[in-house]
Design a protein around this motif. Structure first.
Motif, short mmCIF file in Angstrom:
data_model
loop_
_atom_site.label_atom_id
_atom_site.label_comp_id
_atom_site.label_asym_id
_atom_site.label_seq_id
_atom_site.Cartn_x
_atom_site.Cartn_y
_atom_site.Cartn_z
N PHE A 25 0.81 -1.21 0.00
CA PHE A 25 0.00 0.00 0.00
C PHE A 25 0.86 1.27 0.00
O PHE A 25 0.55 2.24 -0.71
CB PHE A 25 -0.96 -0.01 1.21
N GLY A 26 1.96 1.27 0.76
CA GLY A 26 2.82 2.47 0.82
C GLY A 26 3.38 2.81 -0.56
O GLY A 26 3.41 3.98 -0.97
N SER A 27 3.82 1.77 -1.30
CA SER A 27 4.38 2.07 -2.63
C SER A 27 3.28 2.43 -3.62
O SER A 27 3.52 3.22 -4.54
CB SER A 27 5.31 0.96 -3.13
N LEU A 28 2.06 1.90 -3.42
CA LEU A 28 0.95 2.31 -4.31
C LEU A 28 0.68 3.82 -4.13
O LEU A 28 0.48 4.53 -5.11
CB LEU A 28 -0.33 1.51 -3.99
N VAL A 29 0.72 4.28 -2.88
CA VAL A 29 0.46 5.71 -2.63
C VAL A 29 1.53 6.57 -3.33
O VAL A 29 1.22 7.57 -3.97
CB VAL A 29 0.38 6.00 -1.11
N SER A 30 2.80 6.15 -3.26
CA SER A 30 3.86 6.91 -3.94
C SER A 30 3.66 6.89 -5.45
O SER A 30 3.80 7.91 -6.12
CB SER A 30 5.24 6.29 -3.69
N ALA A 31 3.35 5.69 -5.98
CA ALA A 31 3.15 5.59 -7.43
C ALA A 31 1.98 6.48 -7.85
O ALA A 31 2.07 7.24 -8.83
CB ALA A 31 2.87 4.13 -7.81
N LEU A 32 0.89 6.40 -7.09
CA LEU A 32 -0.30 7.19 -7.45
C LEU A 32 0.00 8.68 -7.38
O LEU A 32 -0.37 9.44 -8.28
CB LEU A 32 -1.45 6.81 -6.50
N ALA A 33 0.70 9.12 -6.33
CA ALA A 33 1.00 10.56 -6.19
C ALA A 33 1.82 11.05 -7.39
O ALA A 33 1.53 12.09 -7.97
CB ALA A 33 1.75 10.82 -4.88
N SER A 34 2.84 10.27 -7.78
CA SER A 34 3.68 10.75 -8.88
C SER A 34 2.89 10.70 -10.19
O SER A 34 3.02 11.58 -11.04
CB SER A 34 5.00 9.98 -8.97
N PHE A 35 2.03 9.69 -10.34
CA PHE A 35 1.20 9.60 -11.55
C PHE A 35 0.23 10.79 -11.63
O PHE A 35 0.12 11.45 -12.66
CB PHE A 35 0.41 8.28 -11.52
N LEU A 36 -0.46 11.05 -10.51
CA LEU A 36 -1.48 12.11 -10.54
C LEU A 36 -0.83 13.47 -10.79
O LEU A 36 -1.34 14.29 -11.55
CB LEU A 36 -2.27 12.15 -9.22
N ASP A 37 0.33 13.69 -10.16
CA ASP A 37 1.00 14.99 -10.35
C ASP A 37 1.42 15.14 -11.82
O ASP A 37 1.28 16.21 -12.41
CB ASP A 37 2.21 15.10 -9.42
N ALA A 38 1.91 14.04 -12.42
CA ALA A 38 2.33 14.11 -13.83
C ALA A 38 1.11 14.37 -14.73
O ALA A 38 1.13 15.28 -15.56
CB ALA A 38 3.02 12.81 -14.24
N LYS A 39 0.07 13.61 -14.52
CA LYS A 39 -1.08 13.71 -15.44
C LYS A 39 -1.85 15.02 -15.24
O LYS A 39 -2.37 15.58 -16.19
CB LYS A 39 -2.01 12.50 -15.29
N ALA A 40 -1.92 15.49 -13.99
CA ALA A 40 -2.60 16.77 -13.75
C ALA A 40 -1.82 17.92 -14.38
O ALA A 40 -2.34 19.00 -14.58
CB ALA A 40 -2.79 17.00 -12.24
N ASN A 41 -0.54 17.68 -14.67
CA ASN A 41 0.29 18.70 -15.34
C ASN A 41 0.54 18.32 -16.80
O ASN A 41 1.55 18.71 -17.38
CB ASN A 41 1.63 18.85 -14.60
N GLN A 42 -0.37 17.56 -17.36
CA GLN A 42 -0.29 17.13 -18.77
C GLN A 42 1.07 16.49 -19.08
O GLN A 42 1.64 16.67 -20.16
CB GLN A 42 -0.50 18.30 -19.76
N GLY A 43 1.60 15.77 -18.10
CA GLY A 43 2.95 15.24 -18.28
C GLY A 43 2.98 13.78 -18.68
O GLY A 43 1.96 13.11 -18.84
N ARG A 44 4.20 13.29 -18.83
CA ARG A 44 4.43 11.87 -19.08
C ARG A 44 4.86 11.25 -17.76
O ARG A 44 5.41 11.93 -16.90
CB ARG A 44 5.54 11.70 -20.12
N TRP A 45 4.62 9.95 -17.65
CA TRP A 45 4.96 9.27 -16.40
C TRP A 45 5.73 7.99 -16.75
O TRP A 45 5.23 7.14 -17.49
CB TRP A 45 3.68 8.93 -15.64
N LEU A 46 6.96 7.91 -16.28
CA LEU A 46 7.82 6.77 -16.63
C LEU A 46 7.97 5.82 -15.44
O LEU A 46 7.84 6.25 -14.28
CB LEU A 46 9.22 7.27 -17.03
N VAL A 47 8.27 4.58 -15.74
CA VAL A 47 8.58 3.61 -14.68
C VAL A 47 10.00 3.12 -14.89
O VAL A 47 10.40 2.78 -16.01
CB VAL A 47 7.58 2.43 -14.67
N ARG A 48 10.77 3.15 -13.81
CA ARG A 48 12.17 2.69 -13.87
C ARG A 48 12.37 1.65 -12.77
O ARG A 48 12.06 1.90 -11.61
CB ARG A 48 13.06 3.90 -13.60
N LEU A 49 12.87 0.50 -13.16
CA LEU A 49 13.08 -0.56 -12.15
C LEU A 49 14.52 -0.51 -11.66
O LEU A 49 15.47 -0.64 -12.45
CB LEU A 49 12.71 -1.92 -12.72
#
Ligand code: GLU
Length: 299
Positions: A25-49
Motif C-alpha cells: 500500500f505504501g508504494s501504491l500511494v507513492s506511485a499514485l501521487a507521482s502519476f497524478l501529479d504528472a497527469k494533472a500537469n499534462q505530463g508523461r509518467w515513466l517507470v524505472r526498475l
C-alpha cells in the motif's frame, strides 16, 4: 507574439521501485501521487526498475510490480527502464570521477566506522588502494546544499558536516543507489520527482552528484510515508502486505484518501480507470500535509 518567453519544459515524472518484493500500500500511494501529479500537469509518467542490488532483488518482483501498476490503472509512457542495463554508463562516470580526483578508493570496514556518524576521511589520501576490494567515495565540498521541496518546504544540509564523503561504488562491486538515481533522473529528463519522505535525506546526495556531473536537477516533492497501526513505515522490510489484486478499487480509494483527496463513497467500487481519472481531475498537491508520516488504518 512574445518571443522572450522561456520555452515550456514538458513535465516528465517517474516511479522508480526496487524489485525487492511486490507492491504494497505504501508504494501504491507513492506511485499514485507521482502519476497524478504528472497527469494533472499534462505530463508523461515513466517507470524505472532499480534492479542494481542483486542480493536484495526478488526474482519475479519486477513483473509483479508492473502487473499491479496496470491493474490499478497506472499506465506508464515509454518502455520500462531497468537500471541493470545502464551499468557500463555508471561505471564510466565513476571512472571519470576517479581520474578527475573527485572520488577516491576506500577500504574502511563497517566496524572501523561504527562510531563515526560522518565519514572521517581515513582513506582520503591513501593512493595505494585500487578497485579490488575497495569502495569508492565522492569528495564533498564544504558548502550548503539547498533545495526547495514542493511539499516539505526549503531543505538545507551541509554535506561535509552532515554526511561526509559518501559511497558511490560499493565494496561488493555494486553501484550505489545515490549515483544511479542521480544519473538516471537526469538521463530520463525527469522534471519532477514525487516520492516518499523516507528519501528526503538522499536527495541532498543526488542533487550534489547532479551538480558535480553537470546534469539537470529535477524539482522534488516528498509525500509523507504511510505509517501502519504499529507506528512503523509500511515497507517490504517490515513485511507490509502485498496488495490484493482482487481489491484494486478499494486500494485506490484508500490511496486517494491517504493523499488527502476526498472521493465520495459511491466511488468505492468504481473501476480503477475511473478512480484514477477522478484523482487526476481533483489532484491538489497543496493539500498534502508538510509532515514525514501519515497514519493509515488499513483493513
Ligand atoms: N528504488 C527506491 C525504492 O524503491 C526509490 C527510488 C526513488 O524514488 O528515488 O525505495
Amino acid at each position: 507574439m512574445n518571443d522572450t518567453l522561456p520555452p515550456v519544459v514538458p513535465y516528465i515524472g517517474r516511479f522508480a521501485p526496487s524489485p525487492t518484493g511486490p507492491l504494497h500500500f505504501g508504494s501504491l500511494v507513492s506511485a499514485l501521487a507521482s502519476f497524478l501529479d504528472a497527469k494533472a500537469n499534462q505530463g508523461r509518467w515513466l517507470v524505472r526498475l532499480e534492479d542494481i542490488d542483486p542480493p536484495r532483488t526478488q526474482p519475479g518482483a519486477d513483473k509483479k510490480i508492473l502487473c499491479a501498476l496496470e491493474a490499478h490503472g497506472l499506465h506508464w509512457n515509454d518502455e520500462v527502464l531497468y537500471q541493470s542495463s545502464n551499468l557500463p554508463a555508471y561505471r564510466h562516470i565513476i571512472d571519470t570521477l576517479i581520474s578527475d580526483n573527485q572520488a577516491y578508493y576506500c577500504d574502511c570496514s563497517r566496524q572501523m566506522l561504527k562510531n563515526y556518524p560522518v565519514y572521517p576521511g581515513f582513506c582520503v589520501s591513501n593512493d595505494k588502494l585500487t578497485s579490488e576490494n575497495a569502495a569508492i567515495r565522492v569528495r564533498v565540498k564544504d558548502e550548503d546544499l539547498v533545495f526547495e521541496d514542493e511539499i516539505q518546504g526549503r531543505q538545507s544540509q551541509q554535506l561535509r558536516k552532515d554526511i561526509g564523503d559518501f559511497v558511490i561504488f560499493r565494496k561488493d562491486g555494486l553501484v550505489a543507489y545515490q549515483l544511479a538515481v542521480a544519473v538516471d533522473d537526469s538521463r530520463q529528463r525527469i522534471t519532477k520527482v514525487v516520492r516518499g519522505s523516507d528519501l528526503l535525506d538522499s536527495t541532498f546526495r543526488q542533487v550534489y552528484l547532479q551538480k558535480l556531473l553537470q546534469l539537470n536537477t529535477p524539482g522534488y516533492a516528498h509525500i509523507p510515508v504511510i505509517i501502519g497501526t504499529d507506528g512503523k513505515k509500511l515497507s517490504k522490510q517490515n513485511y507490509a502486505k502485498p496488495l490484493d489484486p482482487k481489491n484494486t478499487s478499494n486500494n485506490l480509494y484508500l490511496a486517494l484518501k491517504a493523499l488527502k483527496l476526498e472521493p465520495s463513497r459511491d466511488l468505492i467500487n468504481a473501476p480503477p480507470s475511473e478512480l484514477v481519472q477522478w484523482g487526476v481531475v481533483h489532484w491538489d498537491i497543496g493539500k498534502i500535509p508538510r509532515k514525514l508520516g501519515i497514519e493509515v488504518h488499513l483493513p
